[in-house]
Design an enzyme around this catalytic site. Structure first.
Site, short mmCIF file in Angstrom:
data_model
loop_
_atom_site.label_atom_id
_atom_site.label_comp_id
_atom_site.label_asym_id
_atom_site.label_seq_id
_atom_site.Cartn_x
_atom_site.Cartn_y
_atom_site.Cartn_z
N ASN A 1 -46.04 28.35 -38.95
CA ASN A 1 -44.88 28.61 -39.79
C ASN A 1 -45.32 29.36 -41.03
OD1 ASN A 1 -42.44 26.47 -41.52
ND2 ASN A 1 -42.31 28.59 -40.92
N GLU B 1 -36.31 31.56 -43.36
CA GLU B 1 -35.52 32.40 -44.26
C GLU B 1 -35.16 33.73 -43.64
OE1 GLU B 1 -34.21 31.86 -47.30
OE2 GLU B 1 -34.82 29.76 -47.16
N CYS C 1 -41.47 19.04 -46.79
CA CYS C 1 -40.51 19.48 -47.82
C CYS C 1 -41.15 19.36 -49.21
CB CYS C 1 -39.25 18.64 -47.77
SG CYS C 1 -38.02 19.12 -49.01
N LYS D 1 -44.01 18.10 -38.82
CA LYS D 1 -44.09 19.40 -39.49
C LYS D 1 -44.71 19.16 -40.86
CE LYS D 1 -41.54 23.62 -40.48
NZ LYS D 1 -41.86 23.77 -41.91
#
Length: 403
Positions: free
Chosen positions: A259, A284, A159, A198
């Site tokens: 990703n 998205e 993030c 991730k």
């Protein structure tokens, strides 16, 4: 203990629910039975504190293979990859999904947060439950609560938002690799499900490869790589670096997911071919088009050749209605529902902004009101069909390529 969230034909599990005990009672298909047995197989030899590095690699692949080696995966999205949306994406081709990022400290401290932010059901597998954290013991306490309900406990190390900087988690832990290592190792040594991570990439490729190898050595069983750096937040301006993902894949022995830049099925094929990754995540683009993995695409991503497209007999209003029905079965906070309405109907609202204004003016939402929004847009002739290429969606095979 019975679940607090029930529906006539579906049942959601939260942390008040007992994990399933009798497969014959709770699982209605061979697929679900297989998934339950897969987790049991992993649990029989977990935790893995005594396993050698080679054994951990073999075990990581055995678990991934028993889950069917899913390739089309719903990425974790704060407030957006909740149970009803995951179930909608699964209907339209998603093989696996992540929960939204859950804050480990709040998850351990607040029963209300746990009940609202984490729900699942027997059909919601394979499932990654993702946490952000900066304290190994707090993360372990949170992970212990969800391990009976998932196939991986995932650590958010990617993030890039300011809230992550303030909270010292996500991609901002890249400045403290020993802490990241301790987060992974503590879970690996104490959980009965595998640990995944991730991440984002470093500006320097060698730093990225060293980082990925450190995670693998710490016991990470699967790594999802977002091919952008911590500072590359604008996904519309900065394309993900598939070459970096390929380098990570070639440097590791565990499964690696890619990703970034996944807008339609052609991108899925191109990414798998370019990176050699074992699967792809989309975020998205799925919010706007939850049927992406079934081969549907918005007009924005159609090839220029008119002969290569056809009306898929599906539009975003159809998808929204399906999503709302799932929300009636599996209740979630209204803020999540409102966000999905705006995402799925965004193009429609641009044509009829007064309908969007009416939605924004509605402080208390009801399903009746949201269904009426869809009806109004249809009456106004705002329909924008999703399209399928004439060749239809590529089928992604076990080798990662299309047929």
């Amino acid at each position: 203990m019975a679940s607090l969230l029930t529906a006539p034909e579906a049942q959601a599990w939260n942390l008040h629910s007992d994990p399933p005990q009798d497969l014959d009672d709770v699982l209605c298909s061979d697929q679900h039975q297989q998934q339950e047995e897969q987790q049991k197989t992993f649990a029989d030899t977990a935790p893995s504190r005594c396993l050698s590095g080679e054994s951990r690699i073999e075990r990581a692949w055995a678990h991934w293979s028993k889950l069917g080696r899913p390739k089309l995966i719903v990425a974790p999205m704060v407030d957006n990859s909740e149970l009803p949306f995951r179930m909608l994406c699964r209907k339209y081709g998603a093989d696996a999904a992540y929960t939204p990022m859950l804050h480990s400290r709040i998850f351990t401290e607040s029963e209300k947060y746990r009940d609202q932010e984490f729900t699942t059901c027997k059909e919601d597998r394979p499932l990654f439950v993702q946490f952000c954290a900066n304290d190994p013991e707090v993360l372990l306490e949170a992970a212990k609560k969800v391990e009976p309900y998932c196939d991986y406990v995932d650590i958010n190390l990617g993030c890039p938002q300011r809230i992550a900087r303030r909270g010292n988690y996500g991609a901002f832990l890249m400045d403290n690799l020993p802490l990241i290592k301790s987060l992974v190792e503590n879970l690996v040594q104490n959980l009965h499900v595998p640990v995944s991570c991730k991440v984002r990439i470093f500006p320097d490729l060698q730093d990225t490869i060293k980082y990925a190898r450190m995670l693998e050595d710490a016991g990470c069983s699967l790594l999802a790589v977002h091919g952008r750096t911590r500072d590359e937040k604008d996904q519309k301006k900065v394309r993900a670096n598939w070459d970096a993902i390929k380098a990570v894949k070639n440097s590791l022995r565990i499964p690696v997911l890619a990703n970034g830049n996944i807008r339609h099925m052609d991108d899925v094929h191109d990414c798998l071919e370019a990176t050699g990754a074992d699967g792809v995540l989309s975020a998205e683009s799925l919010l706007e088009n939850p049927a992406l993995f079934a081969g549907f695409r918005t007009a924005q991503w159609l090839p220029g050749n008119e002969e290569s497209k056809k009306d898929g007999k599906l539009d975003q209003a159809d998808l929204l209605v399906e999503y709302l029905k799932l929300c009636e079965q599996y209740p979630v906070p209204w803020r999540m529902i409102r966000a999905h309405v705006h995402k799925m109907l965004g193009e429609w609202f641009r044509i009829h902004p007064h309908v969007r204004e009416d939605l924004n003016a509605q402080s208390v939402l009801t399903f009746e009101f949201l269904y009426s929004i869809v009806d109004r847009l249809r009456e106004l002739g705002a329909g924008i069909p999703l399209h399928l290429k004439e060749t239809n969606a590529a089928t992604i095979c076990a080798n990662g390529l299309a047929t």
